[in-house]
Motif scaffolding. Structure first.
Motif, PDB file in Angstrom:
ATOM      1  N   UNK A   1      68.822 -10.854 -21.015  1.00  0.00           N
ATOM      2  CA  UNK A   1      69.953 -11.441 -20.316  1.00  0.00           C
ATOM      3  C   UNK A   1      69.649 -12.875 -19.885  1.00  0.00           C
ATOM      4  N   UNK A   2      68.391 -13.138 -19.578  1.00  0.00           N
ATOM      5  CA  UNK A   2      67.973 -14.470 -19.132  1.00  0.00           C
ATOM      6  C   UNK A   2      67.538 -15.367 -20.289  1.00  0.00           C
ATOM      7  N   UNK A   3      67.583 -14.840 -21.506  1.00  0.00           N
ATOM      8  CA  UNK A   3      67.169 -15.608 -22.668  1.00  0.00           C
ATOM      9  C   UNK A   3      65.674 -15.832 -22.752  1.00  0.00           C
ATOM     10  N   UNK A   4      64.890 -14.842 -22.300  1.00  0.00           N
ATOM     11  CA  UNK A   4      63.442 -14.984 -22.202  1.00  0.00           C
ATOM     12  C   UNK A   4      62.708 -13.972 -23.057  1.00  0.00           C
ATOM     13  N   UNK A   5      61.472 -14.296 -23.414  1.00  0.00           N
ATOM     14  CA  UNK A   5      60.530 -13.338 -23.948  1.00  0.00           C
ATOM     15  C   UNK A   5      59.878 -12.597 -22.771  1.00  0.00           C
ATOM     16  N   UNK A   6      59.128 -11.544 -23.060  1.00  0.00           N
ATOM     17  CA  UNK A   6      58.404 -10.834 -22.002  1.00  0.00           C
ATOM     18  C   UNK A   6      56.905 -10.916 -22.240  1.00  0.00           C
ATOM     19  N   UNK A   7      56.167 -10.963 -21.142  1.00  0.00           N
ATOM     20  CA  UNK A   7      54.709 -10.840 -21.188  1.00  0.00           C
ATOM     21  C   UNK A   7      54.300  -9.866 -20.102  1.00  0.00           C
ATOM     22  N   UNK A   8      53.475  -8.875 -20.459  1.00  0.00           N
ATOM     23  CA  UNK A   8      53.059  -7.852 -19.506  1.00  0.00           C
ATOM     24  C   UNK A   8      51.600  -8.068 -19.149  1.00  0.00           C
ATOM     25  N   UNK A   9      51.331  -8.124 -17.846  1.00  0.00           N
ATOM     26  CA  UNK A   9      49.991  -8.390 -17.322  1.00  0.00           C
ATOM     27  C   UNK A   9      49.494  -7.134 -16.622  1.00  0.00           C
ATOM     28  N   UNK A  10      48.318  -6.652 -17.016  1.00  0.00           N
ATOM     29  CA  UNK A  10      47.728  -5.442 -16.431  1.00  0.00           C
ATOM     30  C   UNK A  10      46.892  -5.825 -15.213  1.00  0.00           C
ATOM     31  N   UNK A  11      47.268  -5.304 -14.040  1.00  0.00           N
ATOM     32  CA  UNK A  11      46.561  -5.616 -12.795  1.00  0.00           C
ATOM     33  C   UNK A  11      46.301  -4.322 -12.030  1.00  0.00           C
ATOM     34  N   UNK A  12      45.454  -4.393 -11.005  1.00  0.00           N
ATOM     35  CA  UNK A  12      45.288  -3.254 -10.114  1.00  0.00           C
ATOM     36  C   UNK A  12      46.633  -2.942  -9.463  1.00  0.00           C
ATOM     37  N   UNK A  13      46.933  -1.654  -9.306  1.00  0.00           N
ATOM     38  CA  UNK A  13      48.249  -1.264  -8.794  1.00  0.00           C
ATOM     39  C   UNK A  13      48.505  -1.823  -7.396  1.00  0.00           C
ATOM     40  N   UNK A  14      47.481  -1.903  -6.573  1.00  0.00           N
ATOM     41  CA  UNK A  14      47.715  -2.404  -5.209  1.00  0.00           C
ATOM     42  C   UNK A  14      48.083  -3.877  -5.186  1.00  0.00           C
ATOM     43  N   UNK A  15      47.814  -4.621  -6.280  1.00  0.00           N
ATOM     44  CA  UNK A  15      48.262  -6.009  -6.349  1.00  0.00           C
ATOM     45  C   UNK A  15      49.780  -6.100  -6.472  1.00  0.00           C
ATOM     46  N   UNK A  16      50.381  -5.078  -7.075  1.00  0.00           N
ATOM     47  CA  UNK A  16      51.841  -5.022  -7.166  1.00  0.00           C
ATOM     48  C   UNK A  16      52.431  -4.574  -5.840  1.00  0.00           C
ATOM     49  N   UNK A  17      51.956  -3.446  -5.312  1.00  0.00           N
ATOM     50  CA  UNK A  17      52.568  -2.869  -4.118  1.00  0.00           C
ATOM     51  C   UNK A  17      52.312  -3.685  -2.855  1.00  0.00           C
ATOM     52  N   UNK A  18      51.226  -4.458  -2.841  1.00  0.00           N
ATOM     53  CA  UNK A  18      50.947  -5.308  -1.684  1.00  0.00           C
ATOM     54  C   UNK A  18      51.606  -6.675  -1.791  1.00  0.00           C
ATOM     55  N   UNK A  19      52.070  -7.024  -2.993  1.00  0.00           N
ATOM     56  CA  UNK A  19      52.658  -8.333  -3.220  1.00  0.00           C
ATOM     57  C   UNK A  19      51.655  -9.403  -3.600  1.00  0.00           C
ATOM     58  N   UNK A  20      50.362  -9.060  -3.663  1.00  0.00           N
ATOM     59  CA  UNK A  20      49.327 -10.053  -3.937  1.00  0.00           C
ATOM     60  C   UNK A  20      49.509 -10.702  -5.310  1.00  0.00           C
ATOM     61  N   UNK A  21      49.944  -9.916  -6.298  1.00  0.00           N
ATOM     62  CA  UNK A  21      50.114 -10.462  -7.648  1.00  0.00           C
ATOM     63  C   UNK A  21      51.190 -11.538  -7.684  1.00  0.00           C
ATOM     64  N   UNK A  22      52.234 -11.372  -6.887  1.00  0.00           N
ATOM     65  CA  UNK A  22      53.321 -12.356  -6.868  1.00  0.00           C
ATOM     66  C   UNK A  22      52.897 -13.610  -6.106  1.00  0.00           C
ATOM     67  N   UNK A  23      52.215 -13.424  -4.991  1.00  0.00           N
ATOM     68  CA  UNK A  23      51.755 -14.565  -4.204  1.00  0.00           C
ATOM     69  C   UNK A  23      50.753 -15.409  -4.990  1.00  0.00           C
ATOM     70  N   UNK A  24      49.986 -14.769  -5.872  1.00  0.00           N
ATOM     71  CA  UNK A  24      49.000 -15.476  -6.677  1.00  0.00           C
ATOM     72  C   UNK A  24      49.619 -16.112  -7.925  1.00  0.00           C
TER      73      UNK A  24
END
Length: 274
Positions: free
Chosen positions: A82-105
């Protein structure tokens, strides 16, 4: 038992016709490098929707050949398209997602992974409208004689760290007398059961039923009515909220036009119950 989908309750209906794609250049936080802004969402990488997850979590995200596929993967691909983008998937520790650390970084724009919506997580991250219903379940060897937590006194119950299954197990440990070896991801947790390091494991029902389909020597002994709902994650900030608004918009449109049901049936065998 069959896992059930959920219609998105709060998402606004998608506007008719194709959305106009607007791209501008903006500075990314304090970084001098420019980042693309698409439909009002500032991205961590040009021309790409970058998605953080913890692999594998079949059927929500897993490797098939050289590709990462899955229910969550397909849904977020709709957002990227919908946004006209490709996707890239990054494998991280799960707590980096649930804590928000992955987004802040600045590692990713959005997070996926069969993530249960909780009040605690909502304090740390922006979360989409619910798109899937789940509950916790107990996986055992089919000939183990274990039918529930009451059969685990003095035994070992494997848990995956930073999950609602771990929380449920901890809440009931004193009552049923088991210990809880912890594993970093689902595959390690299942390997622990296969190797006899634990007597049973707890995790979301969808992934455990998927495992049993191909491994009949194991069984889902019981489920626990935890009433969970899944959501997608983003940074708890203005840009993250815009990302979540876009996710909600696209998923609502997919619910409306039947695309969600098609993707659901692809991974779970039939369309969700209404």
């Amino acid at each position: 038992m069959k896992v059930t989908g959920r219609r998105l309750g709060r998402a606004a209906a998608a506007a008719a016709g194709a959305l106009a794609l607007t791209v501008s250049m903006a500075a990314c936080g304090g970084d001098d490098e420019p980042a693309a802004t698409v439909d009002g969402v500032e991205l961590v990488s040009d021309d790409t929707l970058t998605i953080c997850t913890n692999m594998p979590y079949k059927p929500f995200q897993y490797e098939e050949g050289d590709e990462i596929v899955g229910f969550d993967t397909d849904l977020l691909t709709l957002v990227a398209d919908d946004m006209g983008l490709e996707t890239e998937i990054v494998d991280v520790d799960w707590n980096q997602v649930t804590s928000g650390a992955a987004f802040k970084a600045g590692k990713c724009d959005v997070g996926m992974g069969g993530m249960t919506i909780t009040d605690e997580r909502a304090k740390a991250i922006a979360i989409s409208d619910p798109y899937f219903e789940a509950t916790q379940a107990l996986l055992v060897k089919a000939d183990s004689g274990i039918s529930g937590l009451e059969d685990l006194d003095g035994k070992k119950l494997g848990v995956q760290v930073d999950t609602t299954g771990q929380i449920y197990a901890e809440e009931n440990a004193d009552k049923y007398g088991y210990t809880m070896p912890a594993f970093d991801d689902l595959s390690l947790e299942i390997t622990g059961l296969q190797a006899g390091r634990v007597d049973a494991i707890i995790n979301d029902n969808g992934v455990l039923y998927d495992f049993v389909k191909d491994n009949p020597e194991y069984a889902v002994a019981t489920e626990f009515d935890t009433g969970e709902e899944y959501g997608f994650a983003a940074e708890k900030a203005d840009n993250g909220e815009k990302m979540i608004d876009k996710v909600n918009e696209v998923l609502a449109a997919a619910q409306e036009d039947g695309t969600y049901d098609e993707i659901y049936a692809k991974y779970f065998g039939e369309a969700p119950q209404s």
